[in-house]
Design a protein around this motif. Structure first.
Motif, PDB file in Angstrom:
ATOM      1  N   SER A 136     -11.400  67.270 -94.732  1.00  0.00           N
ATOM      2  CA  SER A 136     -12.533  67.092 -95.073  1.00  0.00           C
ATOM      3  C   SER A 136     -13.311  68.416 -95.267  1.00  0.00           C
ATOM      4  N   TRP A 137     -13.084  69.072 -94.185  1.00  0.00           N
ATOM      5  CA  TRP A 137     -13.649  70.400 -94.052  1.00  0.00           C
ATOM      6  C   TRP A 137     -13.143  71.509 -95.489  1.00  0.00           C
ATOM      7  N   VAL A 138     -11.915  71.530 -95.688  1.00  0.00           N
ATOM      8  CA  VAL A 138     -11.413  72.413 -96.680  1.00  0.00           C
ATOM      9  C   VAL A 138     -12.030  71.812 -98.033  1.00  0.00           C
ATOM     10  N   ASP A 139     -12.076  70.511 -98.340  1.00  0.00           N
ATOM     11  CA  ASP A 139     -12.594  69.876 -99.429  1.00  0.00           C
ATOM     12  C   ASP A 139     -14.104  69.824 -99.639  1.00  0.00           C
ATOM     13  N   LYS A 140     -14.802  70.218 -98.595  1.00  0.00           N
ATOM     14  CA  LYS A 140     -16.106  70.431 -98.728  1.00  0.00           C
ATOM     15  C   LYS A 140     -16.446  71.916 -98.941  1.00  0.00           C
ATOM     16  N   LYS A 141     -15.673  72.686 -98.589  1.00  0.00           N
ATOM     17  CA  LYS A 141     -15.707  74.116 -98.597  1.00  0.00           C
ATOM     18  C   LYS A 141     -15.586  74.515-100.310  1.00  0.00           C
ATOM     19  N   GLY A 142     -14.951  73.663-101.165  1.00  0.00           N
ATOM     20  CA  GLY A 142     -14.568  73.746-102.468  1.00  0.00           C
ATOM     21  C   GLY A 142     -13.386  74.444-102.713  1.00  0.00           C
ATOM     22  N   TRP A 143     -12.443  74.277-101.717  1.00  0.00           N
ATOM     23  CA  TRP A 143     -11.052  75.062-101.946  1.00  0.00           C
ATOM     24  C   TRP A 143     -10.145  73.912-102.618  1.00  0.00           C
ATOM     25  N   VAL A 144     -10.385  73.759-103.396  1.00  0.00           N
ATOM     26  CA  VAL A 144      -9.530  72.482-104.365  1.00  0.00           C
ATOM     27  C   VAL A 144      -9.092  73.299-105.772  1.00  0.00           C
ATOM     28  N   GLY A 151      -2.428  70.809 -97.789  1.00  0.00           N
ATOM     29  CA  GLY A 151      -1.613  71.741 -97.332  1.00  0.00           C
ATOM     30  C   GLY A 151      -2.202  72.557 -96.186  1.00  0.00           C
ATOM     31  N   VAL A 152      -3.344  72.626 -95.826  1.00  0.00           N
ATOM     32  CA  VAL A 152      -3.978  73.493 -94.735  1.00  0.00           C
ATOM     33  C   VAL A 152      -3.935  72.324 -93.641  1.00  0.00           C
ATOM     34  N   SER A 153      -3.961  71.035 -93.882  1.00  0.00           N
ATOM     35  CA  SER A 153      -3.835  70.034 -92.895  1.00  0.00           C
ATOM     36  C   SER A 153      -2.358  70.215 -92.161  1.00  0.00           C
ATOM     37  N   LEU A 154      -1.607  69.896 -93.100  1.00  0.00           N
ATOM     38  CA  LEU A 154      -0.008  70.222 -92.763  1.00  0.00           C
ATOM     39  C   LEU A 154       0.311  71.358 -92.108  1.00  0.00           C
ATOM     40  N   LEU A 155      -0.178  72.334 -92.501  1.00  0.00           N
ATOM     41  CA  LEU A 155       0.033  73.662 -91.747  1.00  0.00           C
ATOM     42  C   LEU A 155      -0.506  73.765 -90.451  1.00  0.00           C
ATOM     43  N   VAL A 156      -1.644  73.364 -90.012  1.00  0.00           N
ATOM     44  CA  VAL A 156      -2.240  73.260 -88.874  1.00  0.00           C
ATOM     45  C   VAL A 156      -1.368  72.202 -87.902  1.00  0.00           C
ATOM     46  N   PHE A 157      -0.805  71.200 -88.587  1.00  0.00           N
ATOM     47  CA  PHE A 157       0.106  70.485 -87.633  1.00  0.00           C
ATOM     48  C   PHE A 157       1.325  70.963 -87.362  1.00  0.00           C
ATOM     49  N   PHE A 158       1.716  71.814 -88.616  1.00  0.00           N
ATOM     50  CA  PHE A 158       3.165  72.295 -88.243  1.00  0.00           C
ATOM     51  C   PHE A 158       3.188  73.457 -87.137  1.00  0.00           C
ATOM     52  N   LEU A 159       2.152  74.201 -87.121  1.00  0.00           N
ATOM     53  CA  LEU A 159       1.820  75.266 -85.990  1.00  0.00           C
ATOM     54  C   LEU A 159       1.601  74.274 -84.622  1.00  0.00           C
ATOM     55  N   ILE A 160       1.009  73.281 -84.448  1.00  0.00           N
ATOM     56  CA  ILE A 160       0.813  72.601 -83.140  1.00  0.00           C
ATOM     57  C   ILE A 160       2.124  72.040 -82.968  1.00  0.00           C
ATOM     58  N   ASN A 161       3.055  71.699 -83.630  1.00  0.00           N
ATOM     59  CA  ASN A 161       4.343  71.409 -83.180  1.00  0.00           C
ATOM     60  C   ASN A 161       5.254  72.314 -82.840  1.00  0.00           C
ATOM     61  N   VAL A 162       5.097  73.608 -83.299  1.00  0.00           N
ATOM     62  CA  VAL A 162       5.635  74.887 -82.992  1.00  0.00           C
ATOM     63  C   VAL A 162       5.288  75.004 -81.574  1.00  0.00           C
TER      64      VAL A 162
END
Length: 292
Positions: free
Chosen positions: A154-162, A184-195
């Motif tokens: 939601s944060w990325v979408d409302k920033k208009g980064w689409v 992509g941003v959401s998955l990147l964040v969770f990828f870093l969390i996993n690492v």
């Protein structure tokens, strides 16, 4: 006196009832509830508490007849966390005013991204999706992932980064490309969390949440004082005309669902039912039987 209490507690109860997180949890678990109830009927047939029940049906369908009736139960209870993540992600995306279908999909994929694909089989670790984590043990991680993933989306979408498509592009294709960067941003964040969690003694986020958060909450929710307090608040809200079941249930249902799933696992293993509080409360579905 009653009017003073109404002035104090009515606004509080209304705010709790309109809380978007509690609404998402409540609506999300409604997705799994009918399936779990249907699964419990098959469980009841396979474990009906009548002497000679198993032997009677075994004459017609063989000694392994109960395994067939247990399969629908496994197909519902064993994946209850998947259903919860999809439902909560879908509902919470609606609360956040973003595409609900993509919200459910991002929640599910983000949850799977931090899940350890390791199963212990005959003293060896093999690759696969562990049923323990997609069942009751993974519910609390799923709730956290659904909220976090949809928030990021939601944060990325409302920033208009689409990615904006030209006129004439079918709406479905336009929505898919618009969701590309937020997803992509959401998955990147969770990828870093996993690492990050892979570098800790917990090894993954599931172990961390289960040890730090889920186990203490389950122990607290499995006590009589906790249930007494919950039911006091439930009837207290009803006293003022507020649906106490919806308000209190949004908080306690995840705990009770998990305890009920643990009862099911114990029943199928032929062990005593560990969480008697679920049976006392009459939560449905609850695999309780006379050995309590």
């Amino acid at each position: 006196m009653l009017q003073k209490l109404e002035k104090v507690f009515m606004p509080l109860a209304e705010r709790i009832g309109r809380n978007k997180y509690l609404i998402a949890i409540r609506d999300g678990f409604l997705l799994s509830m009918p399936l779990l109830i249907v699964g419990s009927f098959f469980l009841l047939i396979a474990n009906f508490p009548i002497p000679g029940w198993t032997q009677f049906w075994g004459r017609f369908f063989g000694d392994n007849w109960a395994a067939y009736f247990s399969k629908p139960t496994d197909a519902t209870f064993s994946i209850m966390a998947i259903l919860a993540v999809i439902g909560i992600g879908y509902s919470f995306a609606g609360q956040m005013k973003v595409d609900k279908l993509f919200g459910a999909a991002i929640s599910l994929v983000s949850w799977f991204l931090i899940m350890p694909y390791e199963i212990l089989f005959e003293d060896q670790v093999v690759t696969g999706i562990p049923l323990g984590w997609v069942g009751s043990k993974g519910i609390f991680v799923g709730i956290i992932c659904a909220f976090a993933a949809v928030h990021i989306y939601s944060w990325v979408d409302k920033k208009g980064w689409v990615i904006k498509m030209p006129d004439g592009v079918p709406p479905t294709v336009e929505k898919s490309f618009a969701a590309l960067i937020p997803a992509g941003v959401s998955l990147l964040v969770f990828f870093l969390i996993n690492v990050v969690f892979a570098m800790t003694p917990f090894e993954n986020a599931f172990n961390f949440v289960f040890v730090i958060l889920q186990t203490p909450l389950l122990k607290l929710g499995n006590t009589l004082p906790a249930m007494v307090i919950a039911y006091i608040f439930l009837h207290f809200f009803w006293f003022f005309g507020i649906n106490g079941g919806s308000v209190v249930g949004a908080v306690f249902n995840p705990i009770l669902q998990t305890l009920s799933a643990e009862n099911l696992a114990a029943l199928q293993a032929g062990q005593p039912i560990p969480n008697i509080i679920v049976c006392i409360l009459g939560l449905k579905p609850s695999p309780c039987r006379r050995n309590l």
